[in-house]
Design a protein around this motif. Structure first.
Motif, PDB file in Angstrom:
ATOM      1  N   PHE A   1     -12.736 -81.871 -40.483  1.00 41.10           N
ATOM      2  CA  PHE A   1     -11.771 -82.737 -40.354  1.00 41.10           C
ATOM      3  C   PHE A   1     -10.654 -81.817 -39.781  1.00 41.10           C
ATOM      4  CE2 PHE A   1      -7.484 -84.394 -41.671  1.00 41.10           C
ATOM      5  CZ  PHE A   1      -7.639 -85.607 -40.942  1.00 41.10           C
ATOM      6  N   SER A   2     -10.616 -80.570 -40.519  1.00 39.66           N
ATOM      7  CA  SER A   2      -9.404 -79.735 -39.813  1.00 39.66           C
ATOM      8  C   SER A   2      -9.616 -79.429 -38.521  1.00 39.66           C
ATOM      9  CB  SER A   2      -9.267 -78.593 -40.560  1.00 39.66           C
ATOM     10  OG  SER A   2      -8.993 -78.803 -42.132  1.00 39.66           O
ATOM     11  N   LEU A   3     -10.899 -79.189 -37.946  1.00 38.50           N
ATOM     12  CA  LEU A   3     -11.240 -78.744 -36.739  1.00 38.50           C
ATOM     13  C   LEU A   3     -10.968 -79.902 -35.803  1.00 38.50           C
ATOM     14  CD1 LEU A   3     -14.720 -77.215 -37.410  1.00 38.50           C
ATOM     15  CD2 LEU A   3     -12.673 -75.918 -36.568  1.00 38.50           C
ATOM     16  N   VAL A   4     -11.457 -80.943 -36.182  1.00 38.13           N
ATOM     17  CA  VAL A   4     -11.081 -82.424 -35.265  1.00 38.13           C
ATOM     18  C   VAL A   4      -9.656 -82.442 -35.044  1.00 38.13           C
ATOM     19  CG1 VAL A   4     -11.513 -84.819 -35.105  1.00 38.13           C
ATOM     20  CG2 VAL A   4     -13.179 -83.426 -35.883  1.00 38.13           C
ATOM     21  N   ARG A   5      -8.829 -82.389 -36.015  1.00 35.76           N
ATOM     22  CA  ARG A   5      -7.284 -82.521 -36.103  1.00 35.76           C
ATOM     23  C   ARG A   5      -6.684 -81.321 -35.031  1.00 35.76           C
ATOM     24  NH1 ARG A   5      -3.417 -85.145 -37.873  1.00 35.76           N
ATOM     25  NH2 ARG A   5      -1.400 -84.141 -38.470  1.00 35.76           N
ATOM     26  N   LEU A   6      -7.253 -80.124 -35.239  1.00 35.95           N
ATOM     27  CA  LEU A   6      -6.658 -79.064 -34.208  1.00 35.95           C
ATOM     28  C   LEU A   6      -7.309 -79.453 -32.816  1.00 35.95           C
ATOM     29  CD1 LEU A   6      -5.499 -76.593 -33.619  1.00 35.95           C
ATOM     30  CD2 LEU A   6      -8.057 -75.246 -34.053  1.00 35.95           C
ATOM     31  N   ARG A   7      -8.451 -80.057 -32.431  1.00 39.26           N
ATOM     32  CA  ARG A   7      -8.614 -80.551 -31.255  1.00 39.26           C
ATOM     33  C   ARG A   7      -7.784 -81.384 -30.688  1.00 39.26           C
ATOM     34  NH1 ARG A   7     -14.031 -83.911 -30.543  1.00 39.26           N
ATOM     35  NH2 ARG A   7     -12.562 -85.410 -31.309  1.00 39.26           N
ATOM     36  N   GLU A   8      -7.562 -82.521 -31.425  1.00 39.22           N
ATOM     37  CA  GLU A   8      -6.557 -83.661 -31.175  1.00 39.22           C
ATOM     38  C   GLU A   8      -5.158 -83.417 -30.845  1.00 39.22           C
ATOM     39  OE1 GLU A   8      -7.187 -86.350 -34.246  1.00 39.22           O
ATOM     40  OE2 GLU A   8      -8.918 -87.299 -33.518  1.00 39.22           O
ATOM     41  N   ASN A   9      -4.759 -81.977 -31.516  1.00 40.57           N
ATOM     42  CA  ASN A   9      -3.342 -81.801 -31.546  1.00 40.57           C
ATOM     43  C   ASN A   9      -3.387 -80.454 -30.643  1.00 40.57           C
ATOM     44  OD1 ASN A   9      -1.639 -83.836 -33.164  1.00 40.57           O
ATOM     45  ND2 ASN A   9      -3.395 -83.261 -34.293  1.00 40.57           N
ATOM     46  N   ALA A  10      -4.294 -80.139 -29.855  1.00 36.54           N
ATOM     47  CA  ALA A  10      -4.323 -78.721 -29.390  1.00 36.54           C
ATOM     48  C   ALA A  10      -3.075 -78.557 -28.261  1.00 36.54           C
ATOM     49  CB  ALA A  10      -5.531 -78.688 -28.170  1.00 36.54           C
ATOM     50  N   GLU A  11      -2.582 -79.529 -27.668  1.00 36.49           N
ATOM     51  CA  GLU A  11      -1.192 -79.249 -26.873  1.00 36.49           C
ATOM     52  C   GLU A  11      -0.046 -78.752 -27.822  1.00 36.49           C
ATOM     53  OE1 GLU A  11       1.722 -81.216 -23.441  1.00 36.49           O
ATOM     54  OE2 GLU A  11      -0.227 -82.684 -24.403  1.00 36.49           O
ATOM     55  N   GLU A  12       0.126 -79.461 -28.762  1.00 39.73           N
ATOM     56  CA  GLU A  12       1.208 -79.200 -29.589  1.00 39.73           C
ATOM     57  C   GLU A  12       1.046 -77.956 -30.213  1.00 39.73           C
ATOM     58  OE1 GLU A  12      -0.546 -81.865 -29.541  1.00 39.73           O
ATOM     59  OE2 GLU A  12       0.825 -83.547 -29.617  1.00 39.73           O
ATOM     60  N   VAL A  13      -0.189 -77.584 -30.558  1.00 38.22           N
ATOM     61  CA  VAL A  13      -0.356 -76.243 -31.353  1.00 38.22           C
ATOM     62  C   VAL A  13      -0.144 -75.176 -30.332  1.00 38.22           C
ATOM     63  CG1 VAL A  13      -1.989 -74.757 -32.417  1.00 38.22           C
ATOM     64  CG2 VAL A  13      -1.893 -77.208 -32.868  1.00 38.22           C
ATOM     65  N   THR A  14      -0.729 -75.149 -29.059  1.00 36.55           N
ATOM     66  CA  THR A  14      -0.572 -74.177 -27.945  1.00 36.55           C
ATOM     67  C   THR A  14       1.096 -74.059 -27.774  1.00 36.55           C
ATOM     68  OG1 THR A  14      -2.321 -74.792 -27.209  1.00 36.55           O
ATOM     69  CG2 THR A  14      -1.118 -73.552 -25.687  1.00 36.55           C
ATOM     70  N   LEU A  15       1.822 -75.201 -27.443  1.00 35.18           N
ATOM     71  CA  LEU A  15       3.078 -75.144 -27.171  1.00 35.18           C
ATOM     72  C   LEU A  15       3.932 -74.330 -28.368  1.00 35.18           C
ATOM     73  CD1 LEU A  15       3.929 -78.459 -25.546  1.00 35.18           C
ATOM     74  CD2 LEU A  15       3.863 -76.566 -24.591  1.00 35.18           C
ATOM     75  N   LEU A  16       3.529 -74.496 -29.572  1.00 32.09           N
ATOM     76  CA  LEU A  16       4.179 -73.904 -30.736  1.00 32.09           C
ATOM     77  C   LEU A  16       3.738 -72.440 -31.039  1.00 32.09           C
ATOM     78  CD1 LEU A  16       4.359 -77.039 -33.278  1.00 32.09           C
ATOM     79  CD2 LEU A  16       6.516 -75.604 -31.939  1.00 32.09           C
ATOM     80  N   SER A  17       2.826 -71.840 -30.143  1.00 29.73           N
ATOM     81  CA  SER A  17       1.977 -70.761 -30.431  1.00 29.73           C
ATOM     82  C   SER A  17       1.267 -70.646 -31.857  1.00 29.73           C
ATOM     83  CB  SER A  17       2.931 -69.567 -30.253  1.00 29.73           C
ATOM     84  OG  SER A  17       3.372 -69.555 -28.751  1.00 29.73           O
ATOM     85  N   GLY A  18       1.035 -71.979 -32.469  1.00 24.22           N
ATOM     86  CA  GLY A  18       0.599 -72.120 -33.787  1.00 24.22           C
ATOM     87  C   GLY A  18      -1.050 -71.771 -34.179  1.00 24.22           C
ATOM     88  N   GLU A  19      -1.647 -71.071 -33.096  1.00 24.55           N
ATOM     89  CA  GLU A  19      -2.897 -70.502 -33.163  1.00 24.55           C
ATOM     90  C   GLU A  19      -3.083 -69.678 -34.388  1.00 24.55           C
ATOM     91  OE1 GLU A  19      -2.882 -71.882 -28.932  1.00 24.55           O
ATOM     92  OE2 GLU A  19      -1.468 -70.452 -30.331  1.00 24.55           O
ATOM     93  N   PRO A  20      -2.311 -68.523 -34.626  1.00 23.49           N
ATOM     94  CA  PRO A  20      -2.454 -67.971 -36.059  1.00 23.49           C
ATOM     95  C   PRO A  20      -2.498 -68.595 -37.151  1.00 23.49           C
ATOM     96  CG  PRO A  20      -1.008 -66.703 -34.399  1.00 23.49           C
ATOM     97  CD  PRO A  20      -1.206 -68.262 -33.826  1.00 23.49           C
ATOM     98  N   ALA A  21      -1.405 -69.773 -37.241  1.00 25.36           N
ATOM     99  CA  ALA A  21      -1.304 -70.562 -38.564  1.00 25.36           C
ATOM    100  C   ALA A  21      -2.542 -71.394 -38.592  1.00 25.36           C
ATOM    101  CB  ALA A  21       0.098 -71.205 -38.477  1.00 25.36           C
ATOM    102  N   GLU A  22      -2.952 -71.809 -37.619  1.00 28.58           N
ATOM    103  CA  GLU A  22      -4.096 -72.745 -37.469  1.00 28.58           C
ATOM    104  C   GLU A  22      -5.470 -71.919 -37.938  1.00 28.58           C
ATOM    105  OE1 GLU A  22      -4.505 -75.979 -37.062  1.00 28.58           O
ATOM    106  OE2 GLU A  22      -2.516 -76.164 -37.099  1.00 28.58           O
ATOM    107  N   GLU A  23      -5.566 -70.789 -37.548  1.00 33.83           N
ATOM    108  CA  GLU A  23      -6.833 -69.901 -37.793  1.00 33.83           C
ATOM    109  C   GLU A  23      -6.971 -69.454 -39.441  1.00 33.83           C
ATOM    110  OE1 GLU A  23      -9.055 -65.745 -36.337  1.00 33.83           O
ATOM    111  OE2 GLU A  23      -6.924 -66.281 -35.641  1.00 33.83           O
ATOM    112  N   ALA A  24      -5.587 -69.282 -39.662  1.00 37.65           N
ATOM    113  CA  ALA A  24      -5.169 -68.930 -41.124  1.00 37.65           C
ATOM    114  C   ALA A  24      -5.738 -70.243 -42.082  1.00 37.65           C
ATOM    115  CB  ALA A  24      -3.963 -68.339 -41.661  1.00 37.65           C
ATOM    116  N   HIS A  25      -5.261 -71.413 -41.701  1.00 33.57           N
ATOM    117  CA  HIS A  25      -5.621 -72.658 -42.271  1.00 33.57           C
ATOM    118  C   HIS A  25      -7.196 -72.934 -42.309  1.00 33.57           C
ATOM    119  CE1 HIS A  25      -5.130 -76.947 -43.930  1.00 33.57           C
ATOM    120  NE2 HIS A  25      -5.938 -77.097 -42.801  1.00 33.57           N
TER     121      HIS A  25
END
Length: 583
Positions: free
Chosen positions: A226-250
């Protein structure tokens, strides 16, 4: 015993409806045929047991004619056994897919009925990952139930059949120890029983923790997916916030649960495998150890020895069913618990819909939508919005404003019939159509044509109607992509999605249209253009908007504001003039 009764009740509640439902004739027929084939296989095993005696006796006495004849008997029995095994598997798989299909439709129907899927989210983790429970757990439950059930039936019938044979063989071959002979009725049966009971008891002690471990593994796997799917669905927002490290940690944290629990399964399975592998290896030689004194010191022939050993093995194997199948049973129990939890969550949501105070929708002949003494609350019982009286006539344009967090969206949810916490009534003309456009439009998977027609069928509108609606909302460039299948929520920008949502309203022409900040992603000029379009194309539709921009004032004739009261609640009341600005 109480846990066993609870498990039996849960199993009956999930499994039995299929055999009483619309597909019961196919289900019962296929099940009976599969059972009949299983019983026939047991009968073949009984025939094989008798064959052992004659065949090995022929070998010992070097009787060629008997040997050749028994070889032919074996060939016939083997052909029957192979054909039976093939068609039993084929028909069992046929039953599996029909049963799974029926259960899937039943669960989908209950889950989607009257907003149950939405209300289940209020219950929390007890209904985690409903997608997995419908897609995976139903499949695993059906397959495991048939595999374990048919195997258990075969073991029971085998036990009954061979226990009689083994008892008679025990009487015909007294226990010999040296020169002494002992008449112990059914001693071979008792030996098999003692061996199997001890093995089953020890296996249960060692393997019992696997039930919870398997249950948790299913949940952790689903959470990670589910976390992987949610990341895919919100890829733009994560990228704009440079949230990849936080997502990777999660994601690492979620996957760590998978790994840690899997190590627990590995450790417990290792212990269980040591036990079952050793048990099965000893079981090969154990019947020969029991019968060997009779063979060496008595009159038992080689054929009789092989017949007793094979019968003993059948009885011991049947009695040891739970030893050999324990891991599969643990998996099945975990799946059963997850489906039972899913059903409990559905029941909770449906009961909430039936018993919780909520807004009552009354269909009547009047031409207006009339809201009376409405209150909207939270799951803990706190009231957040109240409203005394509101009449919305066809063609009216109403703007609702208020501070952020004042309950505007909850109010619209209650008017839409999906928020279960509230009271009061909404009187609406019988057969009236209502459409609610949220801030974030829902675009189903499939073609763009289907997304525009949603929630109606894909062919609900003519190509000309769809192309005209797209052109009017500024999406004419998409006309050539109507039959393309894509994940449109990723393909279209937020503004384009809201434009498409407005096009959906133009096509459906609802009598009452509620817009919950449905144009917030657009600039004021584009927003104004779409509102003019709605007023022009839907002159008889009542439009109720939630908005924060004062530029919306010119498109509405009545204004309502949510204002805080001393007790923390907000009251919706009509304003005498248009608001200048909204916080």
């Amino acid at each position: 015993m109480a846990k066993f009764r609870d498990t039996a009740k849960e199993f009956a509640r999930i499994a039995f409806p299929y055999f009483r439902g619309s597909d019961r004739l196919w289900g019962r027929g296929l099940l009976l045929v599969v059972i009949a084939l299983q019983l026939f296989q047991v009968w073949l095993n009984v025939r094989f047991n008798a064959w052992y005696n004659t065949f090995y006796t022929a070998l010992r006495t070097r009787t060629w004619e008997v040997f050749i004849y028994q070889f032919g008997v074996f060939t016939v029995l083997a052909i029957f056994f192979i054909v039976t095994a093939v068609y039993q598997l084929y028909l069992q798989q046929w039953l599996q897919i029909r049963w799974r299909g029926w259960l899937t439709e039943a669960y989908l129907g209950r889950w989607l009925a009257e907003g149950t899927h939405y209300r289940m989210r209020l219950k929390g983790d007890s209904a985690d990952n409903p997608d997995q429970r419908i897609a995976d757990d139903i499949r695993l439950f059906v397959n495991a139930t048939l595999d374990i059930g048919i195997a258990l039936l075969g073991s029971v019938v085998t036990l009954i059949s061979f226990i009689v044979i083994l008892w008679n063989l025990s009487s015909a071959t007294p226990l010999m120890i040296g020169d002494a002979s002992y008449e112990i009725p059914g001693y071979l049966v008792w030996a098999a029983l003692i061996y199997s009971v001890i093995g089953t008891w020890v296996t249960h002690l060692v393997g019992r923790p696997l039930i919870k471990l398997n249950f948790d593994q299913q949940r952790y796997e689903a959470d990670f997916r589910f976390s992987l799917v949610r990341l895919r669905e919100n890829a733009e927002e994560v990228t704009l916030l440079s949230g990849e490290p936080a997502e990777e940690a999660h994601l690492h944290d979620r996957f760590a649960h998978v790994i840690r629990n899997w190590h627990g399964i590995m450790s417990r399975t290792k212990k269980l495998t040591f036990l079952t592998a050793g048990y099965n290896q000893v079981a090969i030689i154990f019947p020969f150890l029991v019968v060997s004194p009779v063979y060496f010191f008595g009159t038992l022939t080689l054929g009789g020895l092989m017949q007793i050993a094979q019968a003993f093995s059948q009885v011991q194997s049947a009695l040891s069913f739970f030893v050999t199948a324990y891991s599969s049973i643990a998996d099945w129990k975990a799946v059963l618990d997850r489906l039972a939890g899913f059903e409990a969550s559905i029941d909770w949501a449906q009961k909430l819909s039936e018993t919780a105070p909520r807004v009552e929708f009354i269909s009547e002949g009047a031409g207006t939508l009339h809201v009376e003494q409405m209150s909207v609350g939270l799951p803990n019982g706190d009231e957040i919005v109240r409203l005394s009286d509101l009449v919305i006539a066809p063609g009216e344009r109403i703007l609702v404003t208020g501070p952020s967090g004042s309950g505007k969206t909850s109010l619209f949810r209650a008017l839409g019939g999906v928020w279960p916490f509230g009271s009061g009534s909404v009187r609406i003309p019988e057969g009236a159509s209502v459409l609610v456009l949220p801030q974030r439009p829902y675009l189903p998977l499939g073609t763009l044509r289907g997304a525009l027609a949603y929630p109606g069928p894909q062919d609900a509108f003519t190509p000309q109607e769809i192309e005209t609606a797209l052109e009017e909302v500024g999406l004419g460039h998409l006309s050539g992509k109507l039959d393309e299948t894509a994940y449109w929520a990723d393909t279209l920008s937020g503004g384009e999605q809201q434009r498409l949502s407005i096009a959906r309203a133009l096509l459906h022409k609802p009598q009452w249209l509620f817009l919950d900040e449905a144009t917030s992603a657009l600039d004021e000029e584009s927003e104004a253009s779409l509102y003019r379009l709605l007023l022009e194309r839907l002159p008889d539709s009542a439009i109720v908007s939630i908005g924060h921009r004062s530029s919306l004032n010119e498109f509405h004739g009545r204004f309502f504001k949510l204002s805080p009261e001393e007790d923390g609640r907000h009251r919706l009341a009509e304003a005498k003039q248009a608001p200048k600005a909204v916080a």
